[in-house]
Enzyme design. Sequence first.
Site, mmCIF file in Angstrom:
data_model
loop_
_atom_site.group_PDB
_atom_site.id
_atom_site.type_symbol
_atom_site.label_atom_id
_atom_site.label_comp_id
_atom_site.label_asym_id
_atom_site.label_seq_id
_atom_site.Cartn_x
_atom_site.Cartn_y
_atom_site.Cartn_z
ATOM 1 N N ARG A 119 0.420 -1.471 0.206
ATOM 2 C CA ARG A 119 -0.471 -0.312 0.374
ATOM 3 C C ARG A 119 0.982 1.565 0.036
ATOM 4 O O ARG A 119 1.966 1.796 0.626
ATOM 5 C CB ARG A 119 -1.097 -0.248 0.912
ATOM 6 C CG ARG A 119 -1.783 -1.533 1.116
ATOM 7 C CD ARG A 119 -2.883 -0.444 0.386
ATOM 8 N NE ARG A 119 -4.220 -1.220 0.020
ATOM 9 C CZ ARG A 119 -4.750 -2.918 -0.606
ATOM 10 N NH1 ARG A 119 -3.386 -2.927 -1.850
ATOM 11 N NH2 ARG A 119 -5.699 -3.342 -0.986
ATOM 12 N N GLU B 44 -4.456 7.580 -5.375
ATOM 13 C CA GLU B 44 -4.348 6.088 -6.728
ATOM 14 C C GLU B 44 -5.902 6.548 -6.791
ATOM 15 O O GLU B 44 -6.669 6.767 -5.749
ATOM 16 C CB GLU B 44 -4.219 5.316 -6.017
ATOM 17 C CG GLU B 44 -2.782 4.768 -5.963
ATOM 18 C CD GLU B 44 -2.429 3.584 -5.166
ATOM 19 O OE1 GLU B 44 -3.831 2.379 -5.767
ATOM 20 O OE2 GLU B 44 -1.436 2.873 -4.915
ATOM 21 N N HIS C 140 -0.619 0.074 -10.190
ATOM 22 C CA HIS C 140 -0.540 -1.106 -9.029
ATOM 23 C C HIS C 140 -1.831 -1.757 -9.670
ATOM 24 O O HIS C 140 -2.718 -2.737 -9.884
ATOM 25 C CB HIS C 140 -1.853 0.159 -7.887
ATOM 26 C CG HIS C 140 -2.357 -0.616 -7.050
ATOM 27 N ND1 HIS C 140 -2.619 -0.124 -5.817
ATOM 28 C CD2 HIS C 140 -2.723 -2.252 -6.354
ATOM 29 C CE1 HIS C 140 -2.973 -0.632 -4.747
ATOM 30 N NE2 HIS C 140 -2.734 -2.094 -5.013
#
Length: 320
Positions: free
Chosen positions: A240, A269, A287
Amino acid sequence: MNSKPKLWIARRLSDATLERAQRDYDTIINTDDRLSTADEIVAMSAKVDAIIPCHSELFNADVAQRLDPRLKIIANHSVGVDHCDLPALKSRGIVVTNTPDVLSDATAEIAMLLMLGAARHAVEGDHLVRSGNWDFWSPSFMVGKQVTGARLGIIGMGRVGQAFARKARGFDMEIHYYNRTRLTPDKEHGATYHSTIESLLPLAGFLSLHCPATPETTGLMNAERLAQLPPGSILVNTARGALVDEAALLAAVESGHIAAAGLDCFVTEPGGNPAFSSHRNIFMLPHIGSATVRTRDAMGFRALDNLDAFFNGETPKDKL
């Protein structure tokens, strides 16, 4: 299930997942695949019995308190649940599940890609060839950091951390790890346990993060901890973005203390950190750690398994 519960799938999941969901549930699908606002999530909660969201949908305390009583379960299409305020949702009687186990290898593969790419100048090399500017070679040209036989530190030795360690052993890496609890010998496979992060960092020529984002781990890799890594070390993060103080990482890269970084997640994000873009020793991906067909199908099916159990009066396997 005598009648089909109403299900909202908040993002465009895999074809196999959608096919099964539509067979077994009265399904609303976000076919536009756009991010829903808090108000849209709240409005939808009055129309459905269940939601399958991704980590992109936020169920913070405010949203949790506004959810309609009709909503009974949130079956996350993710392992991490830092986008969910679990106590607030529990206080509303809403069951929350996740999808562990099924994405460990795919995420570990991305961690390996990022580690190798950061170590061997993948961004700079690709740019040089792609731009048509490769007109020089010498023994000192683009010399990187060798992974084979190097010392690897892993913070967070859960499913993904262990999968990454298995792959790193194929490169004969010397593995050290920090975890809240020590693994049993059959899971350690010879890795060296550290009871503190501080004892691990000075040994880690490569450091890979695999722990969840919690209030305790937010900003885990700050300026002080980055400084404890050996000069010329490489940082990898596929967990993360909140784990890394991005300003501190940028400063460490610019000073040369951190030789390179491989990042699949960011504080912001989607979008990432524009300040990283001018540094070709920062290898970045958007990601996509679990983005394989096999894993996306498995994640979707795991979320549906949890829903099936719940609506059949059973305790979902992955209830949090």
